[in-house]
Design a protein around this motif. Structure first.
Motif, PDB file in Angstrom:
ATOM      1  N   ASP A 135       0.802  -1.221   0.000  1.00 61.97           N
ATOM      2  CA  ASP A 135       0.000   0.000   0.000  1.00 61.97           C
ATOM      3  C   ASP A 135       0.836   1.272   0.000  1.00 61.97           C
ATOM      4  O   ASP A 135       0.456   2.256  -0.614  1.00 61.97           O
ATOM      5  CB  ASP A 135      -0.932   0.029   1.211  1.00 61.97           C
ATOM      6  CG  ASP A 135      -2.051  -0.986   1.083  1.00 61.97           C
ATOM      7  OD1 ASP A 135      -2.286  -1.455  -0.045  1.00 61.97           O
ATOM      8  OD2 ASP A 135      -2.681  -1.305   2.105  1.00 61.97           O
ATOM      9  N   ASN A 136       1.980   1.273   0.683  1.00 59.40           N
ATOM     10  CA  ASN A 136       2.757   2.490   0.823  1.00 59.40           C
ATOM     11  C   ASN A 136       3.932   2.572  -0.139  1.00 59.40           C
ATOM     12  O   ASN A 136       4.812   3.390   0.035  1.00 59.40           O
ATOM     13  CB  ASN A 136       3.259   2.627   2.266  1.00 59.40           C
ATOM     14  CG  ASN A 136       2.115   2.813   3.228  1.00 59.40           C
ATOM     15  OD1 ASN A 136       1.127   3.450   2.897  1.00 59.40           O
ATOM     16  ND2 ASN A 136       2.241   2.248   4.424  1.00 59.40           N
ATOM     17  N   VAL A 137       3.963   1.727  -1.149  1.00 55.27           N
ATOM     18  CA  VAL A 137       5.078   1.726  -2.089  1.00 55.27           C
ATOM     19  C   VAL A 137       5.019   2.995  -2.950  1.00 55.27           C
ATOM     20  O   VAL A 137       3.940   3.428  -3.350  1.00 55.27           O
ATOM     21  CB  VAL A 137       5.082   0.438  -2.956  1.00 55.27           C
ATOM     22  CG1 VAL A 137       3.898   0.396  -3.899  1.00 55.27           C
ATOM     23  CG2 VAL A 137       6.366   0.295  -3.722  1.00 55.27           C
ATOM     24  N   ASN A 138       6.174   3.602  -3.168  1.00 55.78           N
ATOM     25  CA  ASN A 138       6.255   4.760  -4.050  1.00 55.78           C
ATOM     26  C   ASN A 138       7.309   4.446  -5.102  1.00 55.78           C
ATOM     27  O   ASN A 138       8.496   4.372  -4.793  1.00 55.78           O
ATOM     28  CB  ASN A 138       6.629   6.022  -3.265  1.00 55.78           C
ATOM     29  CG  ASN A 138       6.706   7.251  -4.154  1.00 55.78           C
ATOM     30  OD1 ASN A 138       6.774   7.160  -5.383  1.00 55.78           O
ATOM     31  ND2 ASN A 138       6.692   8.412  -3.544  1.00 55.78           N
ATOM     32  N   HIS A 184       4.151   8.668  -8.563  1.00 57.42           N
ATOM     33  CA  HIS A 184       3.379   7.567  -8.011  1.00 57.42           C
ATOM     34  C   HIS A 184       2.961   7.972  -6.606  1.00 57.42           C
ATOM     35  O   HIS A 184       3.810   8.267  -5.760  1.00 57.42           O
ATOM     36  CB  HIS A 184       4.221   6.288  -7.994  1.00 57.42           C
ATOM     37  CG  HIS A 184       3.469   5.081  -7.542  1.00 57.42           C
ATOM     38  ND1 HIS A 184       4.077   4.029  -6.916  1.00 57.42           N
ATOM     39  CD2 HIS A 184       2.166   4.753  -7.626  1.00 57.42           C
ATOM     40  CE1 HIS A 184       3.184   3.092  -6.644  1.00 57.42           C
ATOM     41  NE2 HIS A 184       2.015   3.518  -7.058  1.00 57.42           N
ATOM     42  N   ASN A 185       1.660   8.028  -6.398  1.00 59.72           N
ATOM     43  CA  ASN A 185       1.150   8.395  -5.078  1.00 59.72           C
ATOM     44  C   ASN A 185      -0.199   7.711  -4.863  1.00 59.72           C
ATOM     45  O   ASN A 185      -0.583   6.836  -5.652  1.00 59.72           O
ATOM     46  CB  ASN A 185       1.062   9.928  -4.930  1.00 59.72           C
ATOM     47  CG  ASN A 185       0.203  10.571  -6.011  1.00 59.72           C
ATOM     48  OD1 ASN A 185      -0.819  10.013  -6.434  1.00 59.72           O
ATOM     49  ND2 ASN A 185       0.602  11.741  -6.459  1.00 59.72           N
ATOM     50  N   GLU A 186      -0.922   8.110  -3.840  1.00 56.95           N
ATOM     51  CA  GLU A 186      -2.203   7.462  -3.515  1.00 56.95           C
ATOM     52  C   GLU A 186      -3.256   7.647  -4.608  1.00 56.95           C
ATOM     53  O   GLU A 186      -4.241   6.925  -4.660  1.00 56.95           O
ATOM     54  CB  GLU A 186      -2.739   7.968  -2.161  1.00 56.95           C
ATOM     55  CG  GLU A 186      -3.173   9.423  -2.129  1.00 56.95           C
ATOM     56  CD  GLU A 186      -2.029  10.424  -1.943  1.00 56.95           C
ATOM     57  OE1 GLU A 186      -2.294  11.642  -2.020  1.00 56.95           O
ATOM     58  OE2 GLU A 186      -0.867   9.997  -1.747  1.00 56.95           O
ATOM     59  N   GLU A 196      -0.421  -1.090  -8.264  1.00 57.23           N
ATOM     60  CA  GLU A 196      -0.148  -2.025  -7.177  1.00 57.23           C
ATOM     61  C   GLU A 196      -0.765  -3.391  -7.477  1.00 57.23           C
ATOM     62  O   GLU A 196      -0.155  -4.433  -7.218  1.00 57.23           O
ATOM     63  CB  GLU A 196      -0.686  -1.473  -5.844  1.00 57.23           C
ATOM     64  CG  GLU A 196       0.055  -0.251  -5.322  1.00 57.23           C
ATOM     65  CD  GLU A 196      -0.344   1.075  -5.993  1.00 57.23           C
ATOM     66  OE1 GLU A 196       0.200   2.117  -5.604  1.00 57.23           O
ATOM     67  OE2 GLU A 196      -1.189   1.079  -6.921  1.00 57.23           O
TER      68      GLU A 196
END
Length: 186
Positions: free
Chosen positions: A2-5, A32-34, A138
């Protein structure tokens, strides 16, 4: 996951990738963000060079050494829009800063500067970009559609397009021939 950038990373399409837009593609992730991800395919030159592009958009190219640089298929989104990956960053009207030296500019002023001054000299000009909605990239990573590796600007700007994918693979310590087109999970 979930928090991969993956900003400033390469995506390497796995051999099983059936999407013709991305088969054998090397994608440079610019953001790359939410909210999702944006990237440029950097190993797909099209049948258009800078001289031809500048003629189409009515900008006089003063630097003959740049005339033969290829224009790239950056991805299937907004094919009528140009995007310029460049080093150094500079101060353009519409630039997304990727890292301390590389930016992605979508405003015409960077093309006008290239045409008039030859700067920035390290550029990849693309038509279109690659985009993923929130969570989509993702999900594709979880399905083993892509390999990821931190990007190196030398691969982007110092190598011809046909050498970029093998060089990115080499950074992982593998070659494309070692990859299986059948995904599995341990």
């Amino acid at each position: 996951m979930d928090n991969v950038n993956l900003t400033d990373h390469f995506l390497i399409a796995m051999p099983a990738m059936e999407d013709p837009y991305f088969s054998n593609a090397l994608v440079y992730i610019c953001e790359h963000n939410e909210n999702g991800a944006l990237g440029i395919i950097v190993n797909r030159p099209i049948d258009l060079n800078l001289a031809g592009l500048f003629e189409k958009i009515d900008i006089k190219l003063e630097w003959d050494n740049l005339a033969r640089l290829p224009v790239y298929f950056g991805g299937p989104v907004q094919l009528d829009r140009g995007f310029v990956l460049h080093r150094p960053l500079g101060g353009w009207q519409s630039t997304l800063t990727i890292n301390e030296e590389v930016g992605l500019t979508s405003s015409r002023d960077v093309l006008a500067a290239v045409a008039a001054t030859g700067q920035p000299a390290e550029i990849i000009v693309s038509l279109g970009y690659s985009g993923w909605d929130a969570g989509q990239l993702e999900n594709e990573l979880a399905q083993n559609s892509w390999l990821t590796v931190p990007a190196k600007s030398g691969i982007l700007f110092d190598l011809p397009p046909e050498e970029r994918l093998p060089a990115a693979m080499q950074n992982l310590g593998i070659s494309f021939s070692q990859l299986s087109d059948v995904a599995g999970h341990a």
